[in-house]
Design a protein around this motif. Structure first.
Motif, PDB file in Angstrom:
ATOM      1  N   PHE A  60      41.346  48.663  58.444  1.00  0.00           N
ATOM      2  CA  PHE A  60      41.159  47.300  57.958  1.00  0.00           C
ATOM      3  C   PHE A  60      41.284  47.325  56.446  1.00  0.00           C
ATOM      4  CE2 PHE A  60      38.286  44.130  56.098  1.00  0.00           C
ATOM      5  CZ  PHE A  60      38.950  42.986  56.518  1.00  0.00           C
ATOM      6  N   LEU A  61      42.125  46.492  55.923  1.00  0.00           N
ATOM      7  CA  LEU A  61      42.317  46.371  54.488  1.00  0.00           C
ATOM      8  C   LEU A  61      41.794  44.995  54.069  1.00  0.00           C
ATOM      9  CD1 LEU A  61      43.531  47.820  52.023  1.00  0.00           C
ATOM     10  CD2 LEU A  61      45.694  46.724  52.566  1.00  0.00           C
ATOM     11  N   PRO A  62      40.619  44.942  53.434  1.00  0.00           N
ATOM     12  CA  PRO A  62      40.037  43.647  53.083  1.00  0.00           C
ATOM     13  C   PRO A  62      40.917  42.917  52.070  1.00  0.00           C
ATOM     14  CG  PRO A  62      38.803  45.428  52.050  1.00  0.00           C
ATOM     15  CD  PRO A  62      39.819  46.065  52.937  1.00  0.00           C
ATOM     16  N   HIS A  63      41.298  41.698  52.422  1.00  0.00           N
ATOM     17  CA  HIS A  63      42.194  40.944  51.552  1.00  0.00           C
ATOM     18  C   HIS A  63      42.100  39.460  51.867  1.00  0.00           C
ATOM     19  CE1 HIS A  63      44.554  41.121  55.228  1.00  0.00           C
ATOM     20  NE2 HIS A  63      45.214  40.068  54.760  1.00  0.00           N
ATOM     21  N   GLY A  64      42.681  38.673  50.983  1.00  0.00           N
ATOM     22  CA  GLY A  64      42.769  37.245  51.192  1.00  0.00           C
ATOM     23  C   GLY A  64      43.861  36.666  50.320  1.00  0.00           C
ATOM     24  N   ALA A  65      44.208  35.425  50.605  1.00  0.00           N
ATOM     25  CA  ALA A  65      45.238  34.720  49.858  1.00  0.00           C
ATOM     26  C   ALA A  65      44.674  33.390  49.385  1.00  0.00           C
ATOM     27  CB  ALA A  65      46.470  34.515  50.726  1.00  0.00           C
ATOM     28  N   ASP A  66      45.481  32.660  48.638  1.00  0.00           N
ATOM     29  CA  ASP A  66      45.053  31.370  48.102  1.00  0.00           C
ATOM     30  C   ASP A  66      44.425  30.492  49.182  1.00  0.00           C
ATOM     31  OD1 ASP A  66      46.078  32.024  45.563  1.00  0.00           O
ATOM     32  OD2 ASP A  66      48.033  31.175  46.042  1.00  0.00           O
ATOM     33  N   ALA A  67      45.050  30.427  50.345  1.00  0.00           N
ATOM     34  CA  ALA A  67      44.607  29.545  51.424  1.00  0.00           C
ATOM     35  C   ALA A  67      43.244  29.944  51.993  1.00  0.00           C
ATOM     36  CB  ALA A  67      45.644  29.519  52.539  1.00  0.00           C
ATOM     37  N   ASP A  68      42.843  31.211  51.798  1.00  0.00           N
ATOM     38  CA  ASP A  68      41.574  31.686  52.345  1.00  0.00           C
ATOM     39  C   ASP A  68      40.372  31.279  51.500  1.00  0.00           C
ATOM     40  OD1 ASP A  68      42.883  33.013  54.472  1.00  0.00           O
ATOM     41  OD2 ASP A  68      43.356  34.666  53.114  1.00  0.00           O
ATOM     42  N   GLY A  69      40.612  30.878  50.265  1.00  0.00           N
ATOM     43  CA  GLY A  69      39.521  30.506  49.373  1.00  0.00           C
ATOM     44  C   GLY A  69      38.757  31.719  48.871  1.00  0.00           C
ATOM     45  N   ALA A  70      37.781  31.485  48.031  1.00  0.00           N
ATOM     46  CA  ALA A  70      36.908  32.521  47.461  1.00  0.00           C
ATOM     47  C   ALA A  70      37.681  33.717  46.905  1.00  0.00           C
ATOM     48  CB  ALA A  70      35.884  32.977  48.500  1.00  0.00           C
ATOM     49  N   PRO A  71      38.654  33.478  46.020  1.00  0.00           N
ATOM     50  CA  PRO A  71      39.457  34.592  45.527  1.00  0.00           C
ATOM     51  C   PRO A  71      38.642  35.666  44.812  1.00  0.00           C
ATOM     52  CG  PRO A  71      39.880  32.624  44.230  1.00  0.00           C
ATOM     53  CD  PRO A  71      39.045  32.213  45.411  1.00  0.00           C
ATOM     54  N   ALA A  72      37.569  35.297  44.156  1.00  0.00           N
ATOM     55  CA  ALA A  72      36.762  36.282  43.430  1.00  0.00           C
ATOM     56  C   ALA A  72      36.121  37.297  44.370  1.00  0.00           C
ATOM     57  CB  ALA A  72      35.689  35.576  42.602  1.00  0.00           C
ATOM     58  N   ALA A  73      35.987  36.942  45.646  1.00  0.00           N
ATOM     59  CA  ALA A  73      35.359  37.839  46.619  1.00  0.00           C
ATOM     60  C   ALA A  73      36.366  38.791  47.275  1.00  0.00           C
ATOM     61  CB  ALA A  73      34.667  37.010  47.702  1.00  0.00           C
ATOM     62  N   GLN A  74      37.639  38.641  46.975  1.00  0.00           N
ATOM     63  CA  GLN A  74      38.671  39.425  47.654  1.00  0.00           C
ATOM     64  C   GLN A  74      38.988  40.717  46.892  1.00  0.00           C
ATOM     65  OE1 GLN A  74      39.481  38.525  50.562  1.00  0.00           O
ATOM     66  NE2 GLN A  74      38.814  36.400  50.541  1.00  0.00           N
ATOM     67  N   PRO A  75      38.824  41.890  47.515  1.00  0.00           N
ATOM     68  CA  PRO A  75      39.218  43.141  46.871  1.00  0.00           C
ATOM     69  C   PRO A  75      40.729  43.234  46.665  1.00  0.00           C
ATOM     70  CG  PRO A  75      37.779  43.571  48.743  1.00  0.00           C
ATOM     71  CD  PRO A  75      38.146  42.117  48.794  1.00  0.00           C
TER      72      PRO A  75
END
Length: 152
Positions: A60-75
């Motif tokens: 599992f590679l923790p990630h997110g994009a603009d659409a996921d919100g909370a960018p500051a929480a994304q490694p």
């Protein structure tokens, strides 16, 4: 502009971005770095987001994009913009994405397709620009086994 920023150029020849990006991101996280991946379009960001959920069943590679919100929480943050909302230490530029201000990052990584003449030309321009700014630059190529070797 930070003179401490290292600028790496990863030249893809035998493998695709989809094959190498997850491992590079894993290594970044292992170093304790936060990462941002900047693609040239929102559609590409969405494709990379899907890739990072499905590239390997046992990881599992923790990630997110603009659409996921909370960018500051994304490694690992995926974007098509040049902002740094997750306070990334390393910035990956893919598919011809560019970044005007390289300062503030420990490392900026250009990943380009060696079979695409336009991508090679853009990488050469980015190399010259980084050198002109007095930044430390290095060039890496992958062997058939997938290992990266510094060539310059």
């Amino acid at each position: 502009m930070s003179g401490d920023t290292e600028v790496y150029f990863y030249h893809l020849e035998s493998r695709t971005l989809e094959q190498v990006l997850p491992a590079l991101l894993e290594r970044s996280l292992e170093r304790g770095w936060r990462a941002a991946v900047q693609a040239a379009s929102l559609e590409r960001v969405e494709a990379l987001n899907t890739l990072l959920w499905t590239y390997r069943e046992d990881s599992f590679l923790p990630h997110g994009a603009d659409a996921d919100g909370a960018p500051a929480a994304q490694p690992v943050y995926l974007t098509d913009e040049d902002s740094n909302p997750n306070d990334a230490d390393v910035r990956f530029l893919v598919d011809g994405a560019s970044l005007d201000d390289l300062g503030g990052y420990a490392r900026v990584v250009h990943i380009f397709d060696g079979h695409d003449p336009d991508a090679v030309a853009m990488a050469r321009e980015a190399w010259a620009s980084a050198k002109d700014q007095g930044l430390s630059v290095s060039y890496w190529q992958q062997d058939e086994g997938g290992r990266w070797h510094q060539k310059a």
